[in-house]
Design an enzyme around this catalytic site. Structure first.
Site, PDB file in Angstrom:
ATOM      1  N   ASP A  84       0.815  -1.152  -0.024  1.00  0.00           N
ATOM      2  CA  ASP A  84      -0.033  -0.134   0.141  1.00  0.00           C
ATOM      3  C   ASP A  84       0.768   1.555   0.052  1.00  0.00           C
ATOM      4  OD1 ASP A  84      -2.464  -1.309  -0.149  1.00  0.00           O
ATOM      5  OD2 ASP A  84      -3.069  -0.776   1.966  1.00  0.00           O
ATOM      6  N   HIS A 125      -5.531   8.605   6.260  1.00  0.00           N
ATOM      7  CA  HIS A 125      -4.989   7.429   7.070  1.00  0.00           C
ATOM      8  C   HIS A 125      -3.733   7.191   7.721  1.00  0.00           C
ATOM      9  CE1 HIS A 125      -8.145   5.311   5.066  1.00  0.00           C
ATOM     10  NE2 HIS A 125      -7.775   5.179   3.790  1.00  0.00           N
ATOM     11  N   GLY A 133      -2.155   3.037   4.311  1.00  0.00           N
ATOM     12  CA  GLY A 133      -3.104   3.134   2.989  1.00  0.00           C
ATOM     13  C   GLY A 133      -2.670   4.324   2.192  1.00  0.00           C
ATOM     14  N   ASP A 160     -14.518  10.386   1.805  1.00  0.00           N
ATOM     15  CA  ASP A 160     -14.004   9.447   1.341  1.00  0.00           C
ATOM     16  C   ASP A 160     -14.574   8.000   1.593  1.00  0.00           C
ATOM     17  OD1 ASP A 160     -10.988   8.811   0.146  1.00  0.00           O
ATOM     18  OD2 ASP A 160     -11.647   7.227   1.097  1.00  0.00           O
ATOM     19  N   HIS A 162     -13.395   5.223   2.403  1.00  0.00           N
ATOM     20  CA  HIS A 162     -12.523   4.402   3.523  1.00  0.00           C
ATOM     21  C   HIS A 162     -12.620   5.239   4.570  1.00  0.00           C
ATOM     22  CE1 HIS A 162     -10.769   3.054  -0.352  1.00  0.00           C
ATOM     23  NE2 HIS A 162     -10.721   1.892   0.132  1.00  0.00           N
ATOM     24  N   ASP A 249     -13.895   8.247  -4.156  1.00  0.00           N
ATOM     25  CA  ASP A 249     -13.871   6.914  -4.317  1.00  0.00           C
ATOM     26  C   ASP A 249     -15.121   6.249  -3.986  1.00  0.00           C
ATOM     27  OD1 ASP A 249     -13.282   7.413  -1.906  1.00  0.00           O
ATOM     28  OD2 ASP A 249     -11.285   6.278  -1.750  1.00  0.00           O
ATOM     29  N   TYR A 293      -9.669   6.260  -7.437  1.00  0.00           N
ATOM     30  CA  TYR A 293      -8.925   5.470  -8.103  1.00  0.00           C
ATOM     31  C   TYR A 293      -9.427   4.897  -9.428  1.00  0.00           C
ATOM     32  CZ  TYR A 293      -7.235   5.647  -3.402  1.00  0.00           C
ATOM     33  OH  TYR A 293      -7.029   6.277  -2.118  1.00  0.00           O
TER      34      TYR A 293
END
Length: 375
Positions: A84, A125, A133, A160, A162, A249, A293
């Site tokens: 990552d 992150h 991340g 996001d 995540h 994302d 992404y």
């Protein structure tokens, strides 16, 4: 005010990595092709001392050593040298340049600027003692700490896909920081956190709010719970400034997650965020970028953000010359319109069930948080 410098693209984990600097190159070239690009403010890079306001000395030392190509035995313990977050030459400076952009946004807000768009950063992150991340240093937390040290209350909003775990944990015990993260549930997606019981600790209790969403959540359900949670929390907390991580994302095209937002939802979200900043934070909002992404989707989402930030009319089609050049370079077709086509993915048979599960999660979160957040 927009903050950007071309050196943001030095933050580059390699051609096969999803966190690609092509996102920024495509974005700025599209804004130029549309005739809306305005000369941005080029920020200074953050100093080592500024990074240390939220990160440990031992982490920074290892980032610096790895950036110079030195062998460091325990890199992986600090989240570096992994799939990552691989090491690359000059990584420390590249990360500090991104931190510097978001920190400059905080400085400008303290100087009286109301709206700032940082066309980079959003590295949510990164932890106090660990990279994670795709995120080496946490630009958001450096900026938030700068604002709180100046006496401001900060509401941090993360859209996001995540969970914004690094920002949450760094400020977990701080009463002057409210964190709000809407994300795909950690039961299914990295980083595996962001559950409703993560409410903060000590004086920060009740000021860390997470809304984990079901996979395949669509526009209507997302906007329903967003509009129920965010203004409620902002009205209760009464921030001086809103800091937003505007990751792209959660879009249905994104290859790393399973939410199904369209550009129509993103347009609605960005309009609401700007409205909420006016209603609850005196108009003060600092926006950064973040994850995203699918190059096709991410660039269009952030082009929407740029236009709405400036109050510009939205174009319907993208410039033909820009499309041809980037399709040839990428070897793949691109959506020719700013917004997604109608009916862009197959119907989700569990739509009603997913929406009801999201409502139930929201109700549970409000029950847990209300005794602590609401006076």
């Amino acid at each position: 005010m927009v903050i950007y410098r071309d050196e943001y693209r030095l933050y580059n984990f390699g051609p096969a990595h999803p966190f690609s600097p092509l996102r920024l190159e495509m974005l700025t070239s599209l804004l130029e092709a549309l005739g809306v690009w305005r000369p941005p403010l080029a920020p200074p890079e953050a100093t080592r001392e500024e990074v240390l306001t939220v990160h440990s000395e031992r982490l920074v030392r290892r980032v610096e050593a790895a950036s110079r190509g030195e062998k460091v035995a325990d890199l992986e313990h600090y989240g570096l040298g992994t799939g990552d977050t691989p090491v690359f030459p000059g990584m420390d400076r590249a990360a500090r340049i991104l931190v510097g952009g978001t920190l400059e946004g905080a400085r400008r807000m303290l100087a009286g600027e109301k709206r700032v768009l940082q066309l980079g950063g959003g590295l949510h992150h990164a932890q106090y003692d660990r990279a994670s991340g795709f995120c080496v240093y946490n630009d958001l937390s450096v900026a938030i700490r700068h604002l709180t040290r100046a006496g401001l209350k900060v509401a941090y909003l993360d859209i996001d896909v995540h969970h914004g775990d690094g920002v949450q944990w760094i400020h977990y015990e701080e009463a002057e920081v409210l964190t709000l993260s809407l994300h795909e549930s950690g039961r299914y997606l990295f980083p595996g956190t962001g559950h409703i019981h993560e409410l903060g600790r000590g004086s920060g209790l009740g000021r860390k709010l997470n809304l984990p969403l079901e996979p395949f959540t669509e526009d209507g359900s997302y906007l329903e719970v967003f509009q129920a949670l965010v203004p409620w929390a902002l009205e209760a907390f009464r921030p001086d400034v809103l800091v937003v991580q505007a990751g792209a994302d959660a879009h249905y095209q994104d290859p790393l997650a399973d939410l199904l937002l369209t550009t129509r939802a993103y347009e609605a979200l960005f309009r609401l965020i700007l409205e909420y900043a006016e209603a609850y934070a005196g108009g003060r909002v600092l926006l950064t970028l973040g994850g995203g992404y699918s190059l096709d989707a991410t660039v269009r989402v952030w082009t929407l953000l740029y236009h709405l930030f400036h109050g510009l009319p939205l174009p319907e089609r993208l410039p033909e010359g820009w499309l041809r050049a980037w399709e040839e370079r990428l070897g793949a077709p691109l959506t020719p319109t700013l917004h997604d086509p109608e009916g862009p993915y197959p119907e989700i048979p569990r739509r009603a069930e997913i929406a009801e599960r999201n409502r139930l999660t929201l109700r549970r979160l409000l029950e847990l948080a209300a005794p602590h957040l609401v006076d």
